[in-house]
Design an enzyme around this catalytic site. Structure first.
Site, PDB file in Angstrom:
ATOM      1  N   PHE A 247       0.841  -1.188   0.000  1.00  0.00           N
ATOM      2  CA  PHE A 247       0.000   0.000   0.000  1.00  0.00           C
ATOM      3  C   PHE A 247       0.881   1.245   0.000  1.00  0.00           C
ATOM      4  O   PHE A 247       2.007   1.244   0.489  1.00  0.00           O
ATOM      5  CB  PHE A 247      -1.047   0.012   1.116  1.00  0.00           C
ATOM      6  N   CYS A 248       0.375   2.299  -0.645  1.00  0.00           N
ATOM      7  CA  CYS A 248       1.100   3.554  -0.851  1.00  0.00           C
ATOM      8  C   CYS A 248       2.487   3.308  -1.454  1.00  0.00           C
ATOM      9  O   CYS A 248       3.501   3.743  -0.906  1.00  0.00           O
ATOM     10  CB  CYS A 248       1.224   4.328   0.462  1.00  0.00           C
TER      11      CYS A 248
END
Length: 279
Positions: free
Chosen positions: A151-152
């Site tokens: 994620f990110c």
């Protein structure tokens, strides 16, 4: 995963920092407060105040990126999470959705930029070096480079054994800027990835593109990956490293923000980013 290398030592280019350690920030349901404080402190640094290292944590919250907020069912997904008591906001810096909680340490270097000249790669390397140097008592295996499926995701993800524990982003003002990072120290990286996947599962509809597809086995914590016992232990190591390198100022931090200023700034950020995203 390609490791980024540099001949510069951690802290090169820094003159002196005030550490502002908030511990666990009492959000009172409003995740905007830490970001509002940084915006105000950044303006003070731009006017000549000393650079700052802001350290903070919070209870469970989801911080999403601009593209995440534009997803077709983002409004409904955010309302669902808020109904569960999980604050949600769009952060001013770049990146995508990140789950925060008391096991995640947030770091922000707030630095002057009087010449209006920023080398994003140098700045991201500097933050990565400081983070890795503080990790040295437990591990020297951390490397920077994008972890696909995390994620990110970004070029300066920091990972051990292919599992990401840290991401870095940047926020600019006219005369100063913020390099910000989240560091997953305690608990389960996979459990946090599950929560971010849940947001996307609620927010994404058939025509949506450009959002991270968070895969299993890509996230970890420093507790899992390197045996770091706690956020406090890692923060103490970071503080000690900065002190040994003579990067800390002894005087009390002059960055004073009144509660009224903080509330006005938080409300302004909320209105600004909602307006930009909805338009």
């Amino acid at each position: 995963m390609a490791e980024q290398t540099t001949d510069r030592k951690p802290g090169d280019g820094l003159t002196g920092l005030h550490i502002v350690d908030r511990g666990v920030w009492d959000l009172q349901g409003d995740i905007w407060r830490p970001f509002a404080w940084e915006e105000l402190a950044c303006r003070q640094v731009g006017r000549g105040a000393a650079p700052v290292l802001h350290m903070w944590r919070c209870s469970k919250a989801l911080v999403i990126g601009h593209r995440d907020r534009r997803l077709s069912a983002a409004e409904e997904a955010m309302a669902e999470l808020r109904g569960e008591g999980i604050p949600v906001c769009v952060r001013p810096s770049g990146g995508a959705a990140v789950l925060l909680d008391e096991g995640v340490l947030n770091l922000s270097l707030i630095l002057p930029n009087p010449q209006h000249s920023i080398n994003i790669h140098d700045d991201f390397r500097l933050m990565a070096e400081l983070i890795n140097d503080a990790l040295a008592p437990w591990s020297t295996a951390a490397a920077a480079g994008e972890i696909a499926g995390s994620f990110c995701p970004g070029d300066y993800d920091i990972a051990i054994g292919g599992r990401k524990f840290c991401g870095i982003a940047q926020r600019r003002q006219a005369k100063a800027y913020i390099i910000t990072a989240f560091i997953i120290v305690e608990g389960s990286g996979e459990a946090r990835a599950d929560e971010v996947r849940r947001y996307y599962s609620m927010a994404v509809q058939g025509t949506d593109t450009g959002y991270p597809e968070v895969r299993q086995g890509t996230m970890g914590s420093l507790q899992e990956l390197a045996g770091v016992p706690s956020v406090e232990a890692y923060a103490d190591s970071l503080h000690g490293m900065l002190k040994r390198r003579n990067l800390l100022l002894d005087s009390a931090a002059p960055h004073v923000v009144s509660p009224a200023e903080l509330e006005r700034e938080a409300e302004g950020l909320r209105l600004r980013y909602d307006r930009e995203i909805r338009s």
